[in-house]
Motif scaffolding. Structure first.
Motif, PDB file in Angstrom:
ATOM      1  N   SER A 162       0.806  -1.222   0.000  1.00 45.03           N
ATOM      2  CA  SER A 162       0.000   0.000   0.000  1.00 45.03           C
ATOM      3  C   SER A 162       0.837   1.270   0.000  1.00 45.03           C
ATOM      4  CB  SER A 162      -0.913   0.011   1.230  1.00 45.03           C
ATOM      5  OG  SER A 162      -0.136  -0.027   2.419  1.00 45.03           O
ATOM      6  N   SER A 163       2.176   1.122   0.014  1.00 45.78           N
ATOM      7  CA  SER A 163       3.054   2.293   0.036  1.00 45.78           C
ATOM      8  C   SER A 163       3.816   2.462  -1.268  1.00 45.78           C
ATOM      9  CB  SER A 163       4.044   2.185   1.206  1.00 45.78           C
ATOM     10  OG  SER A 163       3.364   2.089   2.440  1.00 45.78           O
ATOM     11  N   GLY A 164       3.426   1.723  -2.310  1.00 47.33           N
ATOM     12  CA  GLY A 164       4.093   1.849  -3.594  1.00 47.33           C
ATOM     13  C   GLY A 164       5.343   1.015  -3.733  1.00 47.33           C
ATOM     14  N   ASN A 165       5.503   0.017  -2.851  1.00 46.53           N
ATOM     15  CA  ASN A 165       6.688  -0.838  -2.886  1.00 46.53           C
ATOM     16  C   ASN A 165       6.414  -2.166  -3.588  1.00 46.53           C
ATOM     17  OD1 ASN A 165       8.516   0.804  -1.177  1.00 46.53           O
ATOM     18  ND2 ASN A 165       6.997   0.343   0.431  1.00 46.53           N
ATOM     19  N   ILE A 166       7.516  -2.742  -4.071  1.00 47.45           N
ATOM     20  CA  ILE A 166       7.499  -4.079  -4.670  1.00 47.45           C
ATOM     21  C   ILE A 166       8.584  -4.905  -3.998  1.00 47.45           C
ATOM     22  CG2 ILE A 166       8.120  -5.382  -6.749  1.00 47.45           C
ATOM     23  CD1 ILE A 166       5.346  -4.324  -6.973  1.00 47.45           C
ATOM     24  N   LEU A 167       8.258  -6.182  -3.707  1.00 49.66           N
ATOM     25  CA  LEU A 167       9.238  -7.138  -3.202  1.00 49.66           C
ATOM     26  C   LEU A 167       9.214  -8.351  -4.127  1.00 49.66           C
ATOM     27  CD1 LEU A 167       7.502  -5.895  -0.573  1.00 49.66           C
ATOM     28  CD2 LEU A 167       9.246  -7.181   0.687  1.00 49.66           C
ATOM     29  N   THR A 168      10.371  -8.903  -4.456  1.00 54.69           N
ATOM     30  CA  THR A 168      10.439 -10.069  -5.330  1.00 54.69           C
ATOM     31  C   THR A 168      11.057 -11.258  -4.609  1.00 54.69           C
ATOM     32  OG1 THR A 168      12.549  -9.293  -6.234  1.00 54.69           O
ATOM     33  CG2 THR A 168      10.557  -8.732  -7.452  1.00 54.69           C
ATOM     34  N   TYR A 169      10.507 -12.431  -4.926  1.00 57.73           N
ATOM     35  CA  TYR A 169      11.033 -13.701  -4.418  1.00 57.73           C
ATOM     36  C   TYR A 169      11.733 -14.406  -5.568  1.00 57.73           C
ATOM     37  CZ  TYR A 169      10.985 -18.613  -2.909  1.00 57.73           C
ATOM     38  OH  TYR A 169      11.327 -19.911  -2.602  1.00 57.73           O
ATOM     39  N   SER A 170      13.038 -14.648  -5.421  1.00 60.57           N
ATOM     40  CA  SER A 170      13.809 -15.309  -6.464  1.00 60.57           C
ATOM     41  C   SER A 170      15.002 -15.995  -5.814  1.00 60.57           C
ATOM     42  CB  SER A 170      14.280 -14.286  -7.507  1.00 60.57           C
ATOM     43  OG  SER A 170      14.997 -14.903  -8.536  1.00 60.57           O
ATOM     44  N   ALA A 171      15.418 -17.121  -6.389  1.00 59.84           N
ATOM     45  CA  ALA A 171      16.561 -17.884  -5.857  1.00 59.84           C
ATOM     46  C   ALA A 171      16.360 -18.225  -4.388  1.00 59.84           C
ATOM     47  CB  ALA A 171      17.864 -17.110  -6.058  1.00 59.84           C
ATOM     48  N   GLY A 172      15.102 -18.421  -3.980  1.00 66.18           N
ATOM     49  CA  GLY A 172      14.813 -18.899  -2.636  1.00 66.18           C
ATOM     50  C   GLY A 172      14.775 -17.841  -1.563  1.00 66.18           C
ATOM     51  N   SER A 173      14.852 -16.549  -1.924  1.00 64.51           N
ATOM     52  CA  SER A 173      14.832 -15.517  -0.899  1.00 64.51           C
ATOM     53  C   SER A 173      14.080 -14.290  -1.397  1.00 64.51           C
ATOM     54  CB  SER A 173      16.256 -15.127  -0.494  1.00 64.51           C
ATOM     55  OG  SER A 173      16.951 -14.586  -1.602  1.00 64.51           O
ATOM     56  N   TRP A 174      13.661 -13.442  -0.450  1.00 64.22           N
ATOM     57  CA  TRP A 174      12.912 -12.230  -0.760  1.00 64.22           C
ATOM     58  C   TRP A 174      13.829 -11.014  -0.771  1.00 64.22           C
ATOM     59  CZ3 TRP A 174       7.978 -11.839  -2.379  1.00 64.22           C
ATOM     60  CH2 TRP A 174       7.144 -12.966  -2.216  1.00 64.22           C
ATOM     61  N   SER A 175      13.572 -10.093  -1.689  1.00 63.78           N
ATOM     62  CA  SER A 175      14.296  -8.828  -1.716  1.00 63.78           C
ATOM     63  C   SER A 175      13.739  -7.893  -0.653  1.00 63.78           C
ATOM     64  CB  SER A 175      14.152  -8.175  -3.094  1.00 63.78           C
ATOM     65  OG  SER A 175      12.811  -7.738  -3.294  1.00 63.78           O
ATOM     66  N   LYS A 176      14.436  -6.796  -0.448  1.00 60.65           N
ATOM     67  CA  LYS A 176      13.897  -5.748   0.397  1.00 60.65           C
ATOM     68  C   LYS A 176      12.867  -4.954  -0.398  1.00 60.65           C
ATOM     69  CE  LYS A 176      18.079  -5.235   3.198  1.00 60.65           C
ATOM     70  NZ  LYS A 176      19.152  -4.313   3.645  1.00 60.65           N
ATOM     71  N   PRO A 177      11.963  -4.240   0.292  1.00 66.37           N
ATOM     72  CA  PRO A 177      10.982  -3.424  -0.442  1.00 66.37           C
ATOM     73  C   PRO A 177      11.662  -2.397  -1.344  1.00 66.37           C
ATOM     74  CG  PRO A 177      10.354  -3.651   1.867  1.00 66.37           C
ATOM     75  CD  PRO A 177      11.739  -4.204   1.755  1.00 66.37           C
ATOM     76  N   LEU A 178      11.161  -2.298  -2.577  1.00 64.00           N
ATOM     77  CA  LEU A 178      11.676  -1.346  -3.553  1.00 64.00           C
ATOM     78  C   LEU A 178      10.565  -0.360  -3.884  1.00 64.00           C
ATOM     79  CD1 LEU A 178      13.809  -0.405  -5.687  1.00 64.00           C
ATOM     80  CD2 LEU A 178      12.709  -2.019  -7.265  1.00 64.00           C
ATOM     81  N   LEU A 179      10.802   0.918  -3.634  1.00 67.25           N
ATOM     82  CA  LEU A 179       9.786   1.928  -3.905  1.00 67.25           C
ATOM     83  C   LEU A 179       9.781   2.235  -5.401  1.00 67.25           C
ATOM     84  CD1 LEU A 179       7.701   3.929  -2.751  1.00 67.25           C
ATOM     85  CD2 LEU A 179       9.563   5.608  -2.541  1.00 67.25           C
ATOM     86  N   ILE A 180       8.675   1.939  -6.084  1.00 59.68           N
ATOM     87  CA  ILE A 180       8.588   2.180  -7.522  1.00 59.68           C
ATOM     88  C   ILE A 180       7.519   3.208  -7.878  1.00 59.68           C
ATOM     89  CG2 ILE A 180       9.405  -0.158  -8.048  1.00 59.68           C
ATOM     90  CD1 ILE A 180       6.458  -0.796  -8.862  1.00 59.68           C
TER      91      ILE A 180
END
Length: 833
Positions: A322-340
């Motif tokens: 709800s804050s305009g962030n995206i998180l991706t799951y790849s290679a078995g782990s999650w990224s940090k929130p990315l404000l897009i």
């Protein structure tokens, strides 16, 4: 709480704003009766040559042993019960309302040829191979269905897409399925299955034609359903605002399972397969389903309020918050929130693959992901704002807004607003399994369906040069299956780069999964075309190869026909049955199974009698009876692993037959019982393949040499130019226990030295249950059956191979207490050697 506030906001906005006659056609003639045929338009038939001996296989429906859709090559087609096994009047339970014929439409008792070729060489040997899957159009969708992940499709065919024929692109009118509630959740794994529901639990499903009401979700401790995702028609998951999850098994919902009692309720769930789901809660925790259980919570976005999770496959997922962030799951782990999207409210996202996602926000912006970075926000709907988006492919997305508009992405840009829901009703949800189909739900309990169909599509399948099939192969024996058809239609298979012939190889009704064996010439580069015709809107096609004809006749087997002989009937191992039928059981000299019934989930091995010691493969009719549950039989060389195919499918209490061709190992083959109860089997031997001198197959232009309906007075109008040979023109409907003699040498192209006939035999409109037996004229009728039927079906066909008797004739016996018409279509002969 957020979702309830959103619902109230939409309520405020909304309150403010609202002030198929059976037809019969013989494809080889320019005639038809009634209306247009189910299968193809009438027209002049090209002279077609058929190759080789595999044609005697009859129709075989091969299925993957999987509960997820690769059945028979698609989903297992359980079919309808067939009747007696050829000599015993044991009635089958149940009754057919349509033909079980796995290779023809029930509306065409006039059999269309199951083979087509344009080669001209006379006679050929055949090289059988372990069945391989060449193409499955379901696997060309994005995201790829889970059953394709280990399907090992040739690269040349891996991206073939679903077929469709109706040239239009349109949204339906809103259809009310729940006038008391909004439809805030829709999930469609295919164009013929969707599930729709609202926060309060009423459930509705789409079957490709209409919406049906299902039992409501029983979630007494929940506080509103917040997420829905279906991997298939037999697996869905829902999550609620109180940390519970429920799963659907195709018939029922499970009881609520509290998997996140300390969270603030779930926001969304995504299930790309039956063994993989991820759900995210309102505290930014993710939980994962492995097919058996859910993991513990993993905190990935604790400082924001997640809205959507989208997983196109098991290795990649994306969360939008709800804050305009995206998180991706790849290679078995999650990224940090990315404000897009810093100026947006809530983001809603959908991913077609690891290299394409789209996100839309509450302020009408859209953004796309290319696998490395996000585009800048593009204001495409500034006046309203989006509620949902669905992206099944990199060049197709649909987003819906709060005033009844839909916007589409074509791979480059977004369209302008398309008002699809009159009255500016807020659209709450959207799900698109492919670029050809979407379903949306709105605030007032309506659903809308989008269907986009290109006109008369064709797929080109690479056959030669893949796996073990040599580049110089002339012909291929293919098992063609259609599944997920939205309405009746047909498939035509022919050499690539040639004109589509006016024939059909496979006819089907809506929702059927049906298969047919096709022997077809290959183009100069080893390809075949498969074209969808008729009134069908869309369908998937599956292509398996069973064998081929080599360019030079230095390999392969020749064929020897024998008088039909029953070599197995496992019922005779039952003392009660054998004592009651002692004469019959003693008449089976080669009773070679060591035990009785074929065990559930097990195999029985049939050892060939010593008189057939030279056989490398056999042609036989395989029948199952005494079935306690639904299942299938698979015939395969003894000693080898059970292949992921099936030769016939059956339902509870059914007796079903299908012709098989199976290779032998040390003179034996095995039959696997893919059901949960033991079954009895019957095996009738028709002929053998061997390395010794035998007959070569010689194909002919398909020709009808018998149709007993044409022997009535006056004959039906479809016989007026049917050109039934004079020797057989007066044959009439068979009465109880009656036999007719057919002059085979009257067929056009009858070769010198012919020893056996290959033909499609169809039982038409039988008044009682029974069977047909084909045998050489002048010989004693054997205790075998070629076609089994129930009363009042339209048409039941089966491929038959029969040794010819005196005067090059054969006989057809009606083993029923009622009458039946028969049609016999010649496709080839065995001769020479």
């Amino acid at each position: 709480m957020r979702r309830r506030r959103a619902r109230q906001a939409f309520q405020n906005i909304f309150e403010y704003q609202k002030c198929l006659a059976t037809t019969q056609v013989n494809p080889r003639k320019r005639i038809s009766t009634g209306n247009a045929p189910t299968g193809h338009a009438p027209g002049a038939r090209k002279v077609i040559r058929f190759r080789p001996e595999m044609l005697i296989l009859a129709v075989t429906a091969f299925a993957w042993m999987s509960s997820v859709s690769p059945l028979a090559v698609g989903q297992r087609n359980t079919g309808s019960p067939a009747h007696p096994t050829g000599h015993v009047s044991a009635a089958s339970t149940g009754a057919w309302t349509t033909a079980v014929a796995r290779h023809k439409s029930t509306t065409i008792p006039l059999a269309t040829s199951s083979t087509s070729s344009t080669s001209s060489t006379s006679g050929g040997t055949y090289v059988p191979i372990t069945p391989k899957r060449l193409a499955d159009t379901r696997c060309g969708t994005s995201p790829t269905p889970s059953f394709c992940t280990s399907d090992n499709l040739p690269t040349a065919n891996a991206t073939l897409s679903p077929l469709s024929t109706v040239g239009y692109s349109a949204w339906s009118s809103p259809y009310t399925i729940d006038s008391d509630n909004e439809i805030n959740l829709v999930s469609c794994p295919t164009a013929v299955f969707c599930m729709a529901l609202n926060y309060n639990g009423p459930v509705f499903s789409w079957n490709g034609k209409s919406w049906l009401s299902l039992a409501s979700v029983n979630d007494p401790n929940g506080s509103g359903i917040s997420g829905l995702s279906c991997a298939s028609s037999s697996f869905c998951a829902i999550v609620d605002n109180n940390g519970n999850v429920l799963t659907w098994n195709g018939s029922n919902w499970s009881a609520p399972d509290s998997i996140d009692p300390n969270g603030d309720g779930f926001a969304s769930v995504s299930c790309p397969s039956t063994s993989f789901c991820k759900t995210v809660d309102n505290n930014g925790n993710v939980l994962t389903w492995n097919g058996n259980s859910w993991s513990t919570a993993l905190s990935v976005d604790p400082n924001n309020l997640p809205d959507t999770i989208s997983c196109p496959n098991t290795s990649f997922c994306m969360i939008s918050d709800s804050s305009g962030n995206i998180l991706t799951y790849s290679a078995g782990s999650w990224s940090k929130p990315l404000l897009i999207d810093p100026n947006a409210g809530t983001l809603h996202s959908s991913c077609a693959s690891t290299t394409f996602c789209a996100a839309v926000d509450d302020f009408g912006h859209a953004l796309t992901w290319n696998g490395n970075s996000w585009s800048k926000p593009d204001s495409i709907d500034p006046s309203t704002g989006f509620n949902a988006v669905s992206c099944p492919a990199t060049n197709f997305c649909t987003a819906v807004d709060a005033t009844g508009n839909a916007f589409s992405w074509n791979g480059t840009s977004w369209s302008t607003a398309n008002s699809i829901d009159p009255g500016s009703t807020p659209l709450q949800s959207i799900s698109c399994p492919s670029a050809l189909f979407c379903a949306a739900g709105d605030f007032t309990g309506n659903v809308l369906v989008y269907e986009a169909q290109p006109l008369h599509p064709t797929i080109t399948v690479q056959v030669s040069g893949v796996d073990s099939i040599p580049s110089g192969a002339l012909d291929a024996v293919l098992n063609i299956t259609v599944t997920e058809a939205t309405s009746p239609g047909y498939l035509t298979v022919y050499p690539a780069s040639t004109s589509e012939p006016p024939v059909s190889n496979l006819n089907f009704s809506a929702d059927q999964t049906v298969a047919n064996l096709v022997e077809v010439a290959l183009s100069s580069v080893g390809q075949v075309d498969v074209t969808l015709g008729g009134s069908v809107r869309s369908a998937n096609a599956i292509v398996d190869i069973e064998g081929y004809v080599p360019a030079t006749q230095t390999t392969g087997y020749t064929y020897t026909a024998i008088p039909p002989e029953r070599i197995v009937d496992t019922r005779c191992f039952n003392s009660s049955y054998s004592s009651t039928n002692s004469g019959y059981c003693k008449g089976i000299p080669n009773l070679v199974l060591p035990t009785g019934e074929v065990p559930a989930g097990g195999s029985a091995t049939v050892t060939m009698p010593s008189s057939f010691s030279s056989a490398t493969a056999i042609v036989a009719n395989l029948t199952v009876t005494g079935t306690g549950t639904s299942g299938y039989l698979t015939a395969y060389p003894a000693g080898s692993s059970v292949p992921t195919t099936s030769n016939l499918n059956f339902t509870t209490g059914a007796t079903v037959a299908n012709r098989i061709e199976v290779g032998l190992a040390s003179g034996a083959f095995s039959v696997f019982n893919g059901s949960s109860t033991p079954v009895n089997i019957v095996v009738d031997l028709n002929g053998i393949y061997s390395n010794t001198t035998g007959a070569l197959f010689e194909g002919v232009t398909p020709e009808r040499i018998v149709d007993t309906r044409c022997g009535t007075s006056p004959p039906p109008n479809f016989c007026s130019s049917e050109n039934i040979p004079a020797a057989n023109a007066s044959l009439t409907r068979l009465g109880p226990g009656a036999t007719i003699q057919v002059q085979v040498s009257s067929a056009t192209g009858f070769p010198s030295g012919a020893s056996a006939l290959v033909a499609n035999l169809t039982a038409i409109a039988p008044s009682q249950s029974g069977y047909l037996t084909v045998f050489p004229a002048g010989s004693t009728m054997p205790i075998i059956s070629d076609v089994n039927f129930s009363a009042h079906v339209t048409a039941i066909p089966n491929m038959t191979v029969s040794e010819l008797g005196s005067n090059d004739s054969l006989e057809i016996y009606n083993g029923s207490s009622g009458s039946v018409d028969v049609a016999l279509d010649v496709t080839g002969f065995f001769a020479g050697g």
